[in-house]
Design an enzyme around this catalytic site. Structure first.
Site, mmCIF file in Angstrom:
data_model
loop_
_atom_site.group_PDB
_atom_site.id
_atom_site.type_symbol
_atom_site.label_atom_id
_atom_site.label_comp_id
_atom_site.label_asym_id
_atom_site.label_seq_id
_atom_site.Cartn_x
_atom_site.Cartn_y
_atom_site.Cartn_z
ATOM 1 N N LYS A 172 71.808 35.003 58.121
ATOM 2 C CA LYS A 172 72.919 34.666 57.006
ATOM 3 C C LYS A 172 72.376 35.847 55.992
ATOM 4 C CE LYS A 172 75.075 30.805 55.385
ATOM 5 N NZ LYS A 172 75.255 29.270 55.212
ATOM 6 N N ARG B 202 87.241 12.634 55.663
ATOM 7 C CA ARG B 202 86.729 12.418 56.858
ATOM 8 C C ARG B 202 86.098 10.929 57.184
ATOM 9 N NH1 ARG B 202 84.459 17.141 60.023
ATOM 10 N NH2 ARG B 202 86.498 18.369 60.054
ATOM 11 N N GLU C 228 79.994 13.209 57.219
ATOM 12 C CA GLU C 228 80.361 12.455 56.438
ATOM 13 C C GLU C 228 80.463 10.814 56.598
ATOM 14 O OE1 GLU C 228 81.678 15.438 57.028
ATOM 15 O OE2 GLU C 228 81.253 16.552 55.240
HETATM 16 C C1 LIG Z 1 83.775 18.483 56.891
HETATM 17 C C2 LIG Z 1 83.163 19.525 56.031
HETATM 18 N N1 LIG Z 1 81.867 19.138 55.353
HETATM 19 C C3 LIG Z 1 81.184 20.033 54.552
HETATM 20 C C4 LIG Z 1 81.674 21.189 54.424
HETATM 21 C C5 LIG Z 1 81.144 22.229 53.581
HETATM 22 N N2 LIG Z 1 80.370 23.398 54.600
HETATM 23 C C6 LIG Z 1 81.443 24.416 54.630
HETATM 24 S S1 LIG Z 1 80.224 25.609 55.636
HETATM 25 C C7 LIG Z 1 78.784 24.651 55.754
HETATM 26 C C8 LIG Z 1 77.909 24.790 56.512
HETATM 27 C C9 LIG Z 1 78.102 25.281 57.836
HETATM 28 O O1 LIG Z 1 77.032 25.641 58.376
HETATM 29 P P1 LIG Z 1 77.018 26.880 59.961
HETATM 30 O O2 LIG Z 1 78.064 26.080 60.704
HETATM 31 O O3 LIG Z 1 75.736 26.748 60.482
HETATM 32 O O4 LIG Z 1 77.928 28.054 59.320
HETATM 33 P P2 LIG Z 1 76.947 29.306 58.473
HETATM 34 O O5 LIG Z 1 77.497 29.398 56.986
HETATM 35 O O6 LIG Z 1 75.463 28.784 58.514
HETATM 36 O O7 LIG Z 1 77.308 30.431 59.098
HETATM 37 C C10 LIG Z 1 79.092 23.341 54.997
HETATM 38 C C11 LIG Z 1 78.429 22.293 54.967
HETATM 39 C C12 LIG Z 1 82.986 21.811 55.044
HETATM 40 N N3 LIG Z 1 83.548 22.852 55.318
HETATM 41 N N4 LIG Z 1 83.517 20.457 55.996
#
Ligand SMILES: Cc1ncc(C[n+]2csc(CCOP(=O)(O)OP(=O)(O)O)c2C)c(N)n1
Length: 630
Positions: free
Chosen positions: A284, A396, A368
């Site tokens: 990242k 959700r 959630e």
């Molecule tokens: C239902 C939901 N909950 C929370 C989020 C907030 N959110 C956006 S990206 C993310 C982390 C995602 O992690 P990952 O899939 O590993 O992607 P990375 O950013 O590490 O590439 C979160 C918690 C979201 N977009 N949707």
């Protein structure tokens, strides 16, 4: 610049390996430059540059369908698919979206913004393809953080049984927004660190060394050696593990920044039949020192100084920070209070709580629904759970709030952050439905504090209300109100009571939450023009302050309500329902967001566009008062 020549993935496919590497550098630079100006999801998108290039290089997009989970990591994908020139407009009103949008590009196969939908979407698209006897590949790209959500496993559960051919690319950077949580990411992590990774790395290196003999172009190399590559990559399959048990062919992990590993592996796995998964390891923030060092901070960054990463504007005290401080104050006094997040400890202001009360802090990952049901369980055992989730992500858990919490009258507190307009993140992230979807639930109380000071009292109210669930919602950023006293002890509000903030005799405005502040400013504008408006803060959306509304209806011929929720089923709708139930015919106008999905843009722009800025509220009222006087 190679990038200038890439109008679409067909142009990309003409490049050689060295040019791909240069292109990756150019794309990274573009992402950093634009995000430093516009803000956005920096770290995640920097991590997928090579992966995006490789996917469009190997797949025949847009005929082959590429589905990005969440879509926050897809900036390189956007740049490669005809949006390089427009990329400067990222997240700006009228510009390109920070997430994926079907109407923005034929390469955006499936819109997203909320996590963990990509596998089910890919499964559905693959099912449809098979039914229509068409022939294209379907590839979902999902992060390890998004693999913490149950929705993913619902899709995985049926994919192999259906026998549907689709490919998952697991983009594993060992991070969600914050440090990833739970057993599943740990399991991926084990693959990376144990002997399998070292073994697979060695094999890939051997293979690549062989591929480079003779200086063949990478495209030709892949075709020519694909049978050999397959043989080698097959050797990397981690036997009998999780995905294999689910009926997927698992390959990996491979280095997601190394084209020598990525291209042959993608090519090979893309040609496999049936459900298959390629595990790719990325970093990242890759290529940007401060984002690599602090990927959580730069997951979603406000505009920053490009050389240092320091924010361009210093942030004012926010509702989120106030909530974080307020829950710690309450938790000091009452050890039954526990805090719950769904993968967003920082975003919801709970990081300090987590440090101070590690035993009383629960991060469920992007789950959630589970977070809310677990909170219900904790409430059954006498704890006082405070669930802090963004308004949009709480969608959700709609059924869980009804079925598991409210139906059992369980005293769970919901702190709904990012309510109303969030701005540049757009329609997937605005919190413009919470008053509607919460208001219909029997027995719940709903508050909308208009200031950080009121938020502290709203939390105290919610915690003292033990007859059922209580929610309060507040926006991104701060109220900007001066002279707030954030050190006095928080005092619970009388349940269902609003307050008059300003007297007047021409008409009344009743505001919900921070929109009350816009109403007050509108009243000031109108005062200067000779109109005297009374303004009340409803404080409670449920139960309504019926006495206050009756008082307004008695004293004023016209009433306005103001809220930053959709007009359907929101606060104004509640006031009108109540007036109708009492057969009161005063004219109550509802100023609210329309019954529509609200696009991205700055909050100021969107408030203005939708008639909720102080000036636009004053315009609406002025026009109506002049008309009724005429
Ligand atoms: C239902 C939901 N909950 C929370 C989020 C907030 N959110 C956006 S990206 C993310 C982390 C995602 O992690 P990952 O899939 O590993 O992607 P990375 O950013 O590490 O590439 C979160 C918690 C979201 N977009 N949707």
């Amino acid at each position: 610049m190679i990038l200038e020549k890439i109008k679409n993935p067909t142009d990309l496919r003409k490049l050689n390996l060295e040019q791909l590497r240069v292109l990756a550098k150019e794309i990274r630079q573009k992402i950093i430059t634009v995000v430093s100006e516009n803000g956005g999801h920096l770290a995640s998108s920097l991590g997928t540059v090579e992966l995006s290039i490789a996917l469009h290089y190997i797949l025949n997009t847009p005929k082959d369908k590429l589905i990005w989970d969440v879509g926050h990591q897809a900036y390189a994908h956007k740049i490669l698919t005809g949006r390089a020139e427009k990329f400067e407009t990222l997240r700006r009103a009228g510009g390109i979206s920070g997430f994926l949008k079907r109407h923005e590009s034929e390469y955006d196969t499936f819109g997203a913004g909320h996590a963990s939908t990509s596998l089910a979407a890919a499964l559905g698209i693959a099912n449809a393809r098979d039914l229509k006897k068409e022939n294209f590949k379907v590839v979902a790209v999902i992060g390890d953080g998004s693999m913490t959500c149950g929705l993913v496993y619902e899709a995985l559960n049926t994919a192999a049984i259906m026998g549907t051919g689709f490919m998952i690319v697991l983009n594993d950077n060992e991070m969600s927004i914050a440090q990833n949580v739970g057993a599943i990411p740990k399991m991926f992590n084990r693959f990376i660190t144990d002997k399998w990774y070292n073994y697979s790395k060695r094999r890939i290196e051997e293979m690549v060394n062989r591929l480079q003999v003779g200086q063949l172009k990478i495209g030709k190399e892949i075709v020519k050696f694909s049978h050999r590559v397959e043989g080698v990559v097959k050797g990397l399959i981690v036997p009998g593990l999780f995905f294999e048990e689910l009926g997927f062919r698992y390959v990996g992990p491979i280095n997601g920044h190394d084209f020598n590993a990525l291209l042959p592996a993608l090519k090979t796995v893309a040609e496999f039949k049936g459900p298959r998964i390629l595990h790719v390891v990325t970093k990242k923030g890759k290529g940007c020192v401060f984002a690599e060092k602090n990927p959580e901070k730069y997951h979603s960054a406000a505009p920053f100084i490009i050389e240092t990463g320091a924010p361009k504007k210093s942030a004012n005290l926010s509702f989120t920070q106030t909530f974080g401080n307020a829950i710690m104050e309450q938790a000091e006094k009452d050890d039954r209070i526990v805090a719950i997040t769904a993968a967003m400890p920082g975003g919801t202001g709970l990081s300090e709580f987590a440090k101070k009360f590690p035993q009383r802090f629960f991060d469920f990952g992007i789950a959630e629904s589970a977070a809310v049901v677990a909170a219900a369980g904790m409430a059954c055992e006498g704890l006082k759970p405070v669930v802090a989730i963004y308004s949009t992500f709480m969608q959700r858990s709609f059924d869980m709030v009804i079925h598991d919490v409210a139906l059992q009258n369980l005293p769970v507190v919901f702190a709904l952050d990012r309510a109303g307009i969030v701005g540049e993140d757009g329609p997937t992230h605005h919190g413009n439905f919470d008053l509607s979807y919460m208001r219909m639930i029997p027995g719940i109380i709903i508050m909308a504090p208009r200031s950080e000071e009121d938020l502290r009292d709203a939390l105290a109210t919610a915690l003292s209300y033990q007859k059922g669930p209580a929610a309060f919602r507040y926006p991104r950023g701060g109220s900007g109100l001066p002279n707030l006293n954030l050190t006095r002890p928080a005092v619970p509000f009388p349940i269902g009571k609003g307050v008059w903030l300003r007297e007047g005799n021409d008409a009344a405005i009743i505001g919900a939450g921070v929109m009350t502040n816009h109403a007050l400013e509108a009243a000031e504008i109108l005062e200067r023009e000779g109109f005297h408006l009374a303004v009340a803060d409803a404080r409670f959306i449920k139960p309504l302050d019926e006495e206050l509304i009756l008082d307004a209806a008695k004293r004023f011929r016209r009433i306005w309500t103001v809220e930053d929720n959709a007009i359907t089923g929101g606060f104004g709708s509640a006031v009108n329902d109540f007036l109708a139930s009492r057969k009161i015919t005063n004219f109550c106008s509802v100023l609210a967001l329309p019954d529509a999905f609200i696009e991205h843009g700055s909050p100021a722009y969107l408030y203005d566009k939708y008639g909720l800025s102080s000036e636009k509220i004053a315009d609406s009222i002025r026009r109506a008062l002049k008309e009724s006087a005429a």
